[in-house]
Write a protein that holds these residues in place. Structure first.
Motif, PDB file in Angstrom:
ATOM      1  N   THR A  22      -1.843  13.855  -2.330  1.00  0.00           N
ATOM      2  CA  THR A  22      -1.865  13.931  -0.874  1.00  0.00           C
ATOM      3  C   THR A  22      -0.445  14.191  -0.384  1.00  0.00           C
ATOM      4  O   THR A  22       0.526  14.098  -1.147  1.00  0.00           O
ATOM      5  CB  THR A  22      -2.390  12.618  -0.268  1.00  0.00           C
ATOM      6  OG1 THR A  22      -1.540  11.539  -0.695  1.00  0.00           O
ATOM      7  CG2 THR A  22      -3.816  12.335  -0.753  1.00  0.00           C
ATOM      8  N   VAL A  23      -0.307  14.506   0.893  1.00  0.00           N
ATOM      9  CA  VAL A  23       1.020  14.851   1.415  1.00  0.00           C
ATOM     10  C   VAL A  23       1.961  13.652   1.401  1.00  0.00           C
ATOM     11  O   VAL A  23       3.168  13.812   1.201  1.00  0.00           O
ATOM     12  CB  VAL A  23       0.925  15.435   2.841  1.00  0.00           C
ATOM     13  CG1 VAL A  23       0.179  16.743   2.817  1.00  0.00           C
ATOM     14  CG2 VAL A  23       0.272  14.459   3.805  1.00  0.00           C
ATOM     15  N   LYS A  24       1.412  12.456   1.573  1.00  0.00           N
ATOM     16  CA  LYS A  24       2.269  11.273   1.607  1.00  0.00           C
ATOM     17  C   LYS A  24       2.784  10.983   0.204  1.00  0.00           C
ATOM     18  O   LYS A  24       2.021  10.809  -0.726  1.00  0.00           O
ATOM     19  CB  LYS A  24       1.508  10.065   2.150  1.00  0.00           C
ATOM     20  CG  LYS A  24       2.396   8.870   2.461  1.00  0.00           C
ATOM     21  CD  LYS A  24       1.589   7.788   3.143  1.00  0.00           C
ATOM     22  CE  LYS A  24       2.459   6.571   3.469  1.00  0.00           C
ATOM     23  NZ  LYS A  24       3.533   6.913   4.402  1.00  0.00           N
ATOM     24  N   LYS A  64      -2.518  20.035  -7.450  1.00  0.00           N
ATOM     25  CA  LYS A  64      -3.333  20.534  -6.354  1.00  0.00           C
ATOM     26  C   LYS A  64      -3.078  19.635  -5.147  1.00  0.00           C
ATOM     27  O   LYS A  64      -2.840  18.438  -5.287  1.00  0.00           O
ATOM     28  CB  LYS A  64      -4.815  20.487  -6.708  1.00  0.00           C
ATOM     29  CG  LYS A  64      -5.239  21.440  -7.812  1.00  0.00           C
ATOM     30  CD  LYS A  64      -6.735  21.322  -8.081  1.00  0.00           C
ATOM     31  CE  LYS A  64      -7.173  22.268  -9.193  1.00  0.00           C
ATOM     32  NZ  LYS A  64      -8.630  22.116  -9.484  1.00  0.00           N
ATOM     33  N   LEU A  65      -3.124  20.228  -3.965  1.00  0.00           N
ATOM     34  CA  LEU A  65      -2.953  19.460  -2.736  1.00  0.00           C
ATOM     35  C   LEU A  65      -4.328  19.167  -2.171  1.00  0.00           C
ATOM     36  O   LEU A  65      -5.154  20.080  -1.997  1.00  0.00           O
ATOM     37  CB  LEU A  65      -2.113  20.237  -1.718  1.00  0.00           C
ATOM     38  CG  LEU A  65      -1.794  19.530  -0.396  1.00  0.00           C
ATOM     39  CD1 LEU A  65      -1.002  18.248  -0.660  1.00  0.00           C
ATOM     40  CD2 LEU A  65      -1.012  20.448   0.527  1.00  0.00           C
ATOM     41  N   LYS A  66      -4.575  17.910  -1.906  1.00  0.00           N
ATOM     42  CA  LYS A  66      -5.884  17.491  -1.428  1.00  0.00           C
ATOM     43  C   LYS A  66      -6.260  18.231  -0.150  1.00  0.00           C
ATOM     44  O   LYS A  66      -5.462  18.370   0.770  1.00  0.00           O
ATOM     45  CB  LYS A  66      -5.908  15.985  -1.179  1.00  0.00           C
ATOM     46  CG  LYS A  66      -7.285  15.432  -0.833  1.00  0.00           C
ATOM     47  CD  LYS A  66      -7.254  13.927  -0.707  1.00  0.00           C
ATOM     48  CE  LYS A  66      -8.643  13.381  -0.381  1.00  0.00           C
ATOM     49  NZ  LYS A  66      -8.633  11.900  -0.252  1.00  0.00           N
ATOM     50  N   SER A  67      -7.514  18.701  -0.102  1.00  0.00           N
ATOM     51  CA  SER A  67      -7.990  19.463   1.052  1.00  0.00           C
ATOM     52  C   SER A  67      -9.344  18.948   1.489  1.00  0.00           C
ATOM     53  O   SER A  67     -10.161  18.519   0.654  1.00  0.00           O
ATOM     54  CB  SER A  67      -8.089  20.953   0.687  1.00  0.00           C
ATOM     55  OG  SER A  67      -8.703  21.690   1.721  1.00  0.00           O
ATOM     56  N   ASP A  68      -9.580  18.980   2.798  1.00  0.00           N
ATOM     57  CA  ASP A  68     -10.891  18.571   3.320  1.00  0.00           C
ATOM     58  C   ASP A  68     -11.964  19.589   2.961  1.00  0.00           C
ATOM     59  O   ASP A  68     -13.145  19.270   2.903  1.00  0.00           O
ATOM     60  CB  ASP A  68     -10.821  18.400   4.845  1.00  0.00           C
ATOM     61  CG  ASP A  68      -9.899  17.248   5.242  1.00  0.00           C
ATOM     62  OD1 ASP A  68      -9.752  16.317   4.425  1.00  0.00           O
ATOM     63  OD2 ASP A  68      -9.334  17.299   6.341  1.00  0.00           O
ATOM     64  N   GLU A  88       0.807  -1.215   0.000  1.00  0.00           N
ATOM     65  CA  GLU A  88       0.000   0.000   0.000  1.00  0.00           C
ATOM     66  C   GLU A  88       0.842   1.269   0.000  1.00  0.00           C
ATOM     67  O   GLU A  88       0.340   2.357  -0.256  1.00  0.00           O
ATOM     68  CB  GLU A  88      -0.952   0.021   1.203  1.00  0.00           C
ATOM     69  CG  GLU A  88      -0.258  -0.056   2.559  1.00  0.00           C
ATOM     70  CD  GLU A  88      -0.088  -1.466   3.059  1.00  0.00           C
ATOM     71  OE1 GLU A  88       0.098  -1.672   4.263  1.00  0.00           O
ATOM     72  OE2 GLU A  88      -0.148  -2.393   2.218  1.00  0.00           O
ATOM     73  N   CYS A  89       2.153   1.138   0.296  1.00  0.00           N
ATOM     74  CA  CYS A  89       3.027   2.315   0.284  1.00  0.00           C
ATOM     75  C   CYS A  89       3.482   2.671  -1.125  1.00  0.00           C
ATOM     76  O   CYS A  89       3.896   3.793  -1.386  1.00  0.00           O
ATOM     77  CB  CYS A  89       4.270   2.070   1.144  1.00  0.00           C
ATOM     78  SG  CYS A  89       3.909   1.795   2.885  1.00  0.00           S
ATOM     79  N   ILE A  90       3.405   1.725  -2.040  1.00  0.00           N
ATOM     80  CA  ILE A  90       3.996   1.932  -3.349  1.00  0.00           C
ATOM     81  C   ILE A  90       3.249   2.988  -4.140  1.00  0.00           C
ATOM     82  O   ILE A  90       3.840   3.736  -4.910  1.00  0.00           O
ATOM     83  CB  ILE A  90       4.022   0.606  -4.128  1.00  0.00           C
ATOM     84  CG1 ILE A  90       4.725  -0.462  -3.297  1.00  0.00           C
ATOM     85  CG2 ILE A  90       4.733   0.775  -5.458  1.00  0.00           C
ATOM     86  CD1 ILE A  90       6.063  -0.040  -2.762  1.00  0.00           C
ATOM     87  N   LEU A  91       1.966   3.063  -3.930  1.00  0.00           N
ATOM     88  CA  LEU A  91       1.192   4.055  -4.677  1.00  0.00           C
ATOM     89  C   LEU A  91       1.723   5.458  -4.454  1.00  0.00           C
ATOM     90  O   LEU A  91       1.658   6.312  -5.339  1.00  0.00           O
ATOM     91  CB  LEU A  91      -0.285   4.008  -4.255  1.00  0.00           C
ATOM     92  CG  LEU A  91      -1.085   2.817  -4.779  1.00  0.00           C
ATOM     93  CD1 LEU A  91      -2.504   2.896  -4.256  1.00  0.00           C
ATOM     94  CD2 LEU A  91      -1.086   2.794  -6.290  1.00  0.00           C
ATOM     95  N   GLN A  92       2.270   5.706  -3.275  1.00  0.00           N
ATOM     96  CA  GLN A  92       2.757   7.041  -2.960  1.00  0.00           C
ATOM     97  C   GLN A  92       4.138   7.289  -3.569  1.00  0.00           C
ATOM     98  O   GLN A  92       4.615   8.416  -3.576  1.00  0.00           O
ATOM     99  CB  GLN A  92       2.830   7.221  -1.438  1.00  0.00           C
ATOM    100  CG  GLN A  92       1.535   6.903  -0.720  1.00  0.00           C
ATOM    101  CD  GLN A  92       0.402   7.802  -1.145  1.00  0.00           C
ATOM    102  OE1 GLN A  92       0.636   8.913  -1.585  1.00  0.00           O
ATOM    103  NE2 GLN A  92      -0.825   7.320  -1.044  1.00  0.00           N
ATOM    104  N   MET A  93       4.779   6.238  -4.072  1.00  0.00           N
ATOM    105  CA  MET A  93       6.131   6.384  -4.580  1.00  0.00           C
ATOM    106  C   MET A  93       6.173   6.448  -6.095  1.00  0.00           C
ATOM    107  O   MET A  93       7.138   6.930  -6.670  1.00  0.00           O
ATOM    108  CB  MET A  93       6.988   5.204  -4.119  1.00  0.00           C
ATOM    109  CG  MET A  93       7.070   5.060  -2.622  1.00  0.00           C
ATOM    110  SD  MET A  93       8.088   3.669  -2.174  1.00  0.00           S
ATOM    111  CE  MET A  93       9.633   4.134  -2.924  1.00  0.00           C
TER     112      MET A  93
END
Length: 581
Positions: free
Chosen positions: A272-274, A353-357, A218-223
Motif C-alpha cells: 500500500t502507499v503507506k 505491485k501497488l494495491k488497487s481497488d 499499528e504504524c509499525i507494520l508499514q515500517m
C-alpha cells in the motif's frame, strides 16, 4: 563466532556459492596438493581477490577464502557421512546444493595421513579448526538464539492462553513462521535477526520512552521490511511478556538484517502507499546488490552545489550504458508492442505491485536499470493495458495518492511527456528519493487564476499547483494536462515538497508543489553533451555525464541551457488557460 562473522559484511546466495565453486575448480593450485603452486600463498590470495573483485567493495579476498574453506568442510562432512552409512549398511542421501559441483574434490584426499597415523593439516593451508562447515553452522544454532525463537512462540501461546485466539489467525501462522525461520538460519543470522526483533519490540512499544517518534503499534507494520513481521503486532502492547527476550549485543548492520529478509520477498507482493518508500528502498538495495539487472551500479555519487542553488551529480555511466531511447515524433504517439516496453522486462526488475481497488489494474514498481541516483524507481500504472506515455486521470490520482500517503518528504515524482525526453513510450512515472533541497521548492509564485500559479523568476517558467492531503486537486491539474495534450504541447512534470505559495500553512497539512513545464519539443533535437534537459534538470537537479563539465559548469551556463527549452509563447499560454478555471 557471531561477532567474528558479523565483521564481514558479505552475504552469499546459492548462485554465488556455485559460481565460486566453478571458479575454484578451474584453479587447481588452490585445491590440488600435487599442483606446483599449491603451497604458494600469494597465488591463492590473488585468486581469492580476483573473485572478490566481481562483487564490489564489500567483498574481500579474505571473505572468499573463508567461504571456500566453509564449502570444503561441508563437502568433507558429507563424504564422512557417506562412508559411515556404507559401513552401517545404510544409504545417506545428500541434498546439499553444491554437492554435484564439488565432485572434483574427490580427485584428491582432503587429509593426508602421516606415518604416525595422525592427520596432517599442513597440506591444506586454507583449513581452519575454528571455522565450522555450512551444515554445522546451520545445525548448531546458537542456544541463545534458539531460546529467543522458543520465547517468541511462547509469547504467542501466552497471548492465546490469555483469551486471544491466535492459532487459527494469520498472526499465529506468521508467528510459527518467524520461529521456523530463526531455527533454519545459521547462528550468525539468527542472532542478528533476533536482536533486531527485540530492538523493534522495545523501541516501538508506544509506551516506551525510547520511542523517539511516538509511533503507535499499528504504524509499525508499514515500517518493517516484511509483511510476516505482522506477527509482532500482537506483542507490542504486552511488554511484560518480553522480559524473557534478551540477548547479548552483537555487532551487525541493520541493512544486513534487512537484506536477509528482503531476499525472501516475492515479486507478486502487493504493498500500500503507506510505508511504501521504506519498502522500495529496501528492495532496491537488495536487487542492486544481489542481481545483475542494472546496466551500471550506483554505489556512491559525487555531488556539487552550484551557486547555493543547483544540484549537480556526476553519473558518467548513464550516457554510455543506458538503453537507446525510442524515437519519438508525436506527443500522442501510439503504443507499439514491437518496441521496448515494461511487459518485456526481467522478473528480477519488478519490485512490488501497488494495491488497487480495481482488480483489473496492475500497477507495478520496477527498478530503473539505468538509474540517475540511488533508489531511482519507475511506477508503471496499469502496465498490462499497454498505455502510451500520456498522463491519464487515473494515473495522476495514483501518483498524488502515493505522494500524499507515503508521508516521506524526500519523495519526488517526475514525468516526461513524449517529445519532452521520454525514452520509453509506455506509461510510467519516475520515483526519486532525494534529501537535497532543490531550487523549485522555494521559487516565488504568482497567481494566474483559481488554483493555478506560475513561477515569478526562474530560467524556465512553470505552472504550479499547491497540493495537500485535504486538497489534492486532481481534477484541476488534469484540466491543464489535457489542454497540453489537445494542443500538442510537450511538457515535464515534477512533484516535490515546497514552500506554501501563499506564505501560510493550509490546515497544518504538509505542502507539496505540483509543477508542470510546457516546453519546446525535443523531437529530432541534438542534446547538450554534458546533460539532457528533462524533468530533473528543470527542477535544478542535473545528472552530469562528463567529469570535466561536472567540476567546471557554472550557474550561468546551466541557466542558459535551461532557457533554450522555454516555450516561446508562455505569456500567451497563461491567458489561454485562464478559461479552464
Amino acid at each position: 563466532m557471531i561477532s567474528d562473522f558479523a565483521k564481514e559484511k558479505v552475504f552469499w546466495t546459492q548462485r554465488m556459492n556455485l559460481r565460486l565453486v566453478k571458479f575454484i575448480e578451474k584453479r587447481p593450485n588452490i585445491w590440488n596438493p600435487k599442483h606446483p603452486k599449491y603451497t604458494s600463498v600469494a597465488h591463492r590470495d590473488r585468486a581469492y581477490n580476483e573473485f572478490a573483485a566481481k562483487y564490489g567493495n564489500d567483498f574481500t579476498g579474505q571473505a572468499v577464502k573463508e567461504r571456500w574453506t566453509n564449502i570444503r568442510s561441508t563437502f568433507a562432512n558429507h563424504l564422512r557421512k557417506i562412508k559411515t552409512s556404507e559401513v552401517n549398511g545404510e544409504e545417506y542421501q545428500v541434498s546439499w546444493h553444491l554437492w554435484n559441483a564439488c565432485q572434483f574434490l574427490r580427485k584428491v584426499s582432503r587429509r593426508q595421513k602421516t606415518n604416525s597415523g595422525e592427520d596432517n593439516e599442513a597440506t591444506h593451508p586454507d583449513d581452519y579448526k575454528e571455522c565450522p562447515s555450512e551444515e554445522e553452522a546451520t545445525n548448531s544454532t546458537n542456544n541463545k538464539c534458539k531460546s529467543i525463537a522458543e520465547n517468541i512462540f511462547t509469547i504467542f501461546n501466552g497471548i492465546n492462553n490469555g483469551g486471544v485466539e491466535l492459532d487459527n489467525t494469520k498472526y499465529g501462522k506468521v508467528g510459527r513462521l518467524v520461529t521456523k525461520k530463526l531455527n533454519q538460519m545459521s547462528s550468525f543470522q539468527a542472532a542478528k535477526v533476533s536482536q533486531k526483533i527485540l530492538e523493534i519490540l522495545l523501541l516501538y512499544d508506544k509506551d516506551n520512552p525510547l520511542n523517539p517518534n511516538n509511533y503507535k503499534a499499528e504504524c509499525i507494520l508499514q515500517m518493517l521490511p516484511h509483511e510476516w513481521w505482522g506477527a509482532i503486532l500482537l506483542c507490542l502492547d504486552t511488554r511484560q511478556r518480553l522480559t524473557s527476550l534478551s540477548t547479548d549485543n552483537c555487532d551487525f548492520d541493520f541493512n544486513e538484517v534487512q537484506t536477509i529478509f528482503a531476499m525472501d520477498t516475492k515479486i507478486d507482493q502487493t504493498i500500500t502507499v503507506k510505508g511504501a518508500i521504506e519498502k522500495i528502498k529496501l528492495k532496491w538495495d537488495v536487487i542492486h546488490s544481489n542481481t545483475n539487472v542494472f546496466r551500471y551500479k550506483i554505489n556512491s555519487i559525487e555531488e556539487r552545489i552550484v551557486d547555493d542553488k543547483y544540484l549537480l551529480q556526476l553519473n558518467p555511466d548513464r550516457t554510455t550504458k543506458r538503453r537507446t531511447p525510442e524515437q519519438i515524433v508525436n506527443i500522442c504517439q501510439q503504443f507499439d508492442e514491437n518496441k521496448f516496453n515494461f511487459t518485456k522486462i526481467s522478473s528480477e526488475e519488478v519490485m512490488f505491485k501497488l494495491k488497487s481497488d480495481n482488480k483489473d489494474d496492475n500497477h507495478i514498481f520496477v527498478v530503473n536499470v539505468s538509474p540517475i541516483s540511488r533508489y531511482h524507481t519507475l511506477l508503471c500504472p496499469s502496465v498490462d493495458k499497454c498505455l502510451p506515455q500520456v498522463v491519464t486521470k487515473h494515473s495522476l490520482k495514483l501518483v498524488i495518492d502515493l505522494l500524499l500517503g507515503a508521508e516521506d518528504r524526500d519523495l519526488r515524482i517526475a514525468f516526461n511527456s513524449l517529445c519532452a525526453l521520454a525514452s520509453v513510450n509506455h506509461l510510467h512515472y519516475h520515483i526519486f528519493i532525494e534529501k537535497n533541497n532543490l531550487p523549485v521548492e522555494t521559487v516565488k509564485c504568482k497567481q494566474i487564476k483559481g488554483p493555478l500559479y506560475r513561477f515569478e523568476d526562474y530560467p524556465v517558467p512553470a505552472f504550479c499547483f499547491l497540493i495537500t492531503k485535504r486538497s489534492p486537486k486532481v481534477d484541476e491539474i488534469y484540466k491543464l494536462i489535457e489542454f497540453f495534450l489537445h494542443n500538442s504541447i510537450a511538457h515535464n512534470i515534477f512533484v516535490t515538497r515546497g514552500d506554501c505559495i501563499r506564505g501560510e500553512n493550509l490546515d497544518d497539512d504538509a505542502v507539496y508543489r505540483f509543477l508542470i513545464w510546457p516546453r519546446k519539443s525535443s523531437a529530432g533535437v541534438k542534446q547538450l553533451a554534458a546533460f539532457n534537459v528533462a524533468t530533473c534538470e528543470l527542477s535544478g537537479w542535473f545528472a552530469v555525464h562528463s567529469t570535466e563539465d561536472f567540476y567546471n559548469l557554472k550557474a550561468e551556463q546551466l541557466e542558459n541551457e535551461l532557457r533554450k527549452w522555454k516555450i516561446d509563447s508562455f505569456e500567451e499560454l497563461c491567458e489561454q488557460v485562464k478559461s479552464l478555471y
